[in-house]
Design a protein around this motif. Structure first.
Motif, mmCIF file in Angstrom:
data_model
loop_
_atom_site.group_PDB
_atom_site.id
_atom_site.type_symbol
_atom_site.label_atom_id
_atom_site.label_comp_id
_atom_site.label_asym_id
_atom_site.label_seq_id
_atom_site.Cartn_x
_atom_site.Cartn_y
_atom_site.Cartn_z
ATOM 1 N N ALA A 11 -9.758 126.631 15.359
ATOM 2 C CA ALA A 11 -8.351 126.678 14.954
ATOM 3 C C ALA A 11 -8.219 127.137 13.508
ATOM 4 O O ALA A 11 -7.349 127.959 13.184
ATOM 5 C CB ALA A 11 -7.710 125.310 15.140
ATOM 6 N N VAL A 12 -9.077 126.625 12.638
ATOM 7 C CA VAL A 12 -9.051 127.057 11.239
ATOM 8 C C VAL A 12 -9.390 128.541 11.150
ATOM 9 O O VAL A 12 -8.749 129.291 10.406
ATOM 10 C CB VAL A 12 -10.017 126.208 10.381
ATOM 11 C CG1 VAL A 12 -10.182 126.802 8.996
ATOM 12 C CG2 VAL A 12 -9.530 124.778 10.279
ATOM 13 N N GLY A 13 -10.363 128.985 11.915
ATOM 14 C CA GLY A 13 -10.747 130.389 11.903
ATOM 15 C C GLY A 13 -9.630 131.305 12.368
ATOM 16 O O GLY A 13 -9.370 132.351 11.763
ATOM 17 N N ALA A 17 -7.661 133.946 10.018
ATOM 18 C CA ALA A 17 -7.668 135.365 10.405
ATOM 19 C C ALA A 17 -6.258 135.938 10.458
ATOM 20 O O ALA A 17 -6.014 137.050 9.977
ATOM 21 C CB ALA A 17 -8.363 135.526 11.749
ATOM 22 N N VAL A 18 -5.324 135.182 11.019
ATOM 23 C CA VAL A 18 -3.941 135.649 11.096
ATOM 24 C C VAL A 18 -3.333 135.764 9.700
ATOM 25 O O VAL A 18 -2.692 136.767 9.362
ATOM 26 C CB VAL A 18 -3.100 134.719 11.998
ATOM 27 C CG1 VAL A 18 -1.618 135.011 11.873
ATOM 28 C CG2 VAL A 18 -3.548 134.851 13.437
ATOM 29 N N LEU A 23 -1.507 138.992 5.103
ATOM 30 C CA LEU A 23 -1.529 139.215 3.660
ATOM 31 C C LEU A 23 -2.075 140.588 3.305
ATOM 32 O O LEU A 23 -1.581 141.236 2.383
ATOM 33 C CB LEU A 23 -2.340 138.114 2.976
ATOM 34 C CG LEU A 23 -1.656 136.744 2.930
ATOM 35 C CD1 LEU A 23 -2.639 135.678 2.466
ATOM 36 C CD2 LEU A 23 -0.437 136.776 2.026
ATOM 37 N N VAL A 24 -3.078 141.050 4.022
ATOM 38 C CA VAL A 24 -3.630 142.379 3.748
ATOM 39 C C VAL A 24 -2.601 143.451 4.083
ATOM 40 O O VAL A 24 -2.434 144.423 3.324
ATOM 41 C CB VAL A 24 -4.946 142.588 4.524
ATOM 42 C CG1 VAL A 24 -5.367 144.041 4.503
ATOM 43 C CG2 VAL A 24 -6.047 141.726 3.933
ATOM 44 N N GLN A 31 -4.616 137.326 -2.508
ATOM 45 C CA GLN A 31 -4.249 136.099 -1.800
ATOM 46 C C GLN A 31 -4.975 136.006 -0.456
ATOM 47 O O GLN A 31 -5.313 134.905 -0.012
ATOM 48 C CB GLN A 31 -2.735 136.032 -1.574
ATOM 49 C CG GLN A 31 -1.953 135.700 -2.812
ATOM 50 C CD GLN A 31 -1.524 136.924 -3.591
ATOM 51 O OE1 GLN A 31 -1.880 138.042 -3.236
ATOM 52 N NE2 GLN A 31 -0.785 136.719 -4.656
ATOM 53 N N ALA A 32 -5.220 137.145 0.176
ATOM 54 C CA ALA A 32 -5.952 137.140 1.441
ATOM 55 C C ALA A 32 -7.381 136.645 1.226
ATOM 56 O O ALA A 32 -7.901 135.861 2.033
ATOM 57 C CB ALA A 32 -5.961 138.540 2.050
ATOM 58 N N MET A 33 -8.002 137.093 0.128
ATOM 59 C CA MET A 33 -9.359 136.636 -0.173
ATOM 60 C C MET A 33 -9.376 135.140 -0.474
ATOM 61 O O MET A 33 -10.266 134.412 -0.027
ATOM 62 C CB MET A 33 -9.921 137.419 -1.357
ATOM 63 C CG MET A 33 -11.330 137.012 -1.734
ATOM 64 S SD MET A 33 -12.547 137.298 -0.446
ATOM 65 C CE MET A 33 -12.615 139.054 -0.457
#
Length: 64
Positions: A11-13, A17-18, A23-24, A31-33
């Protein structure tokens, strides 16, 4: 190992990912990193707790 732990990690993954994808696409690579790193830290904290419980179990098993 609990199946719940695997589901929590998955769930965290998925959430990371979403968020990373959103963000990308919006041009916020920094912020994505940070989101990816935060997700990694959360998963590692869950695993450290499980490893600690494993070591306690081994200690009590062998009477150390």
């Amino acid at each position: 190992m609990d199946v719940d732990l695997i589901f929590k990690i998955a769930a965290v993954g998925i959430l990371v990912a979403v968020l990373n994808l959103l963000l990308v696409r919006s041009g916020r690579e920094e912020q994505a990193m940070m989101t990816t790193l935060a997700g990694l830290v959360v998963v590692l904290m869950m695993l450290v707790q499980q490893i600690s419980d494993l070591f306690q179990l081994v200690k009590t098993l062998f009477g150390l």
